[in-house]
Design an enzyme around this catalytic site. Structure first.
Site, mmCIF file in Angstrom:
data_model
loop_
_atom_site.group_PDB
_atom_site.id
_atom_site.type_symbol
_atom_site.label_atom_id
_atom_site.label_comp_id
_atom_site.label_asym_id
_atom_site.label_seq_id
_atom_site.Cartn_x
_atom_site.Cartn_y
_atom_site.Cartn_z
ATOM 1 N N HIS A 241 0.616 -1.583 -0.187
ATOM 2 C CA HIS A 241 0.210 -0.112 0.023
ATOM 3 C C HIS A 241 0.895 1.333 -0.011
ATOM 4 C CE1 HIS A 241 -3.977 -2.068 0.408
ATOM 5 N NE2 HIS A 241 -3.462 -2.925 1.383
ATOM 6 N N GLY B 212 8.335 -22.339 7.886
ATOM 7 C CA GLY B 212 6.679 -23.092 8.232
ATOM 8 C C GLY B 212 6.824 -20.986 8.800
ATOM 9 N N ARG C 299 19.163 -12.351 7.008
ATOM 10 C CA ARG C 299 20.411 -12.840 6.652
ATOM 11 C C ARG C 299 21.367 -14.069 6.704
ATOM 12 N NH1 ARG C 299 19.463 -8.485 10.748
ATOM 13 N NH2 ARG C 299 20.228 -6.813 10.226
#
Length: 202
Positions: A127, A154, A192
């Site tokens: 947005h 997950g 990272r």
């Protein structure tokens, strides 16, 4: 004749809008031309997510109708959610586990043998930061590309415009904000690179 011309005009408008979305240009998310495609997607998702967990055979034809491309030999488990479907391309032997969300306002391309663990979220849309434009429903979207043999743990979140290289593994709960190279293990928020993927032993 007028009906044919009107249909052609609508198709041309939609094609131009899809190109604008895929190209990362600003668009209004409530554009009327998009509504029938959201409704179509919602109907197909309702059918897909109503299937029994054991009934992959029933899900396959729905998946082929819903998505832009579905490679052979894979499976997608319910509950699966997306916005349009037509921007999503799945490679061969894909594995998408429970509760995946693929927000496809731009192309999402998953290579062959990609694994998505439960509750992975891939977001192409963003947005506007200006509150007035945000209230007016202005958005822009950027594609997500995931290479062959990638494994997302997950709850991994992938943000707009990200590319993840082949064979890379992303740890559970990570937020991928920037591109990741091939053959690495990455984790964290933001994700990272921790180390390289171990090489197979001779």
């Amino acid at each position: 004749m007028d009906d044919d011309r009107e249909a052609t005009d609508e198709r041309g408008h939609l094609d131009a809008l899809k190109a604008r979305m895929a190209g990362g240009l600003p668009y209004v998310s409530t554009e009327p031309a998009l509504m029938p495609y959201r409704e179509r997607c919602a109907r197909l998702l309702d059918a897909f997510n109503a299937t029994a967990l054991t009934d992959d055979e029933a899900r396959q034809p729905i998946l082929h109708e819903l998505l832009g491309r579905v490679g052979p030999g894979g499976w997608v488990m319910p509950r699966f959610l997306c916005e349009f479907g037509f921007f999503i391309e799945l490679g061969a032997e894909i594995r998408i586990n429970f509760d995946a969300v693929l927000l496809d306002c731009a192309p999402i391309v998953l290579g062959s043998r990609v694994w998505l663990a439960p509750r992975c979220q891939l977001y192409t849309a963003d947005h506007d930061l200006d509150p007035g434009r945000r209230s007016a429903m202005w958005e822009r979207a950027r594609p997500i590309t995931i290479g062959d043999d990638v494994w997302l743990g997950g709850g991994v979140i992938v943000l707009p415009g990200v590319t993840i290289g082949e064979r890379t593994v992303v740890g559970a709960g990570s937020v991928v904000t920037k591109d990741l190279p091939a053959d690495v293990i990455a984790a964290g928020n933001p994700a990272r690179v921790i180390r390289e993927v171990p090489r197979p032993q001779p």
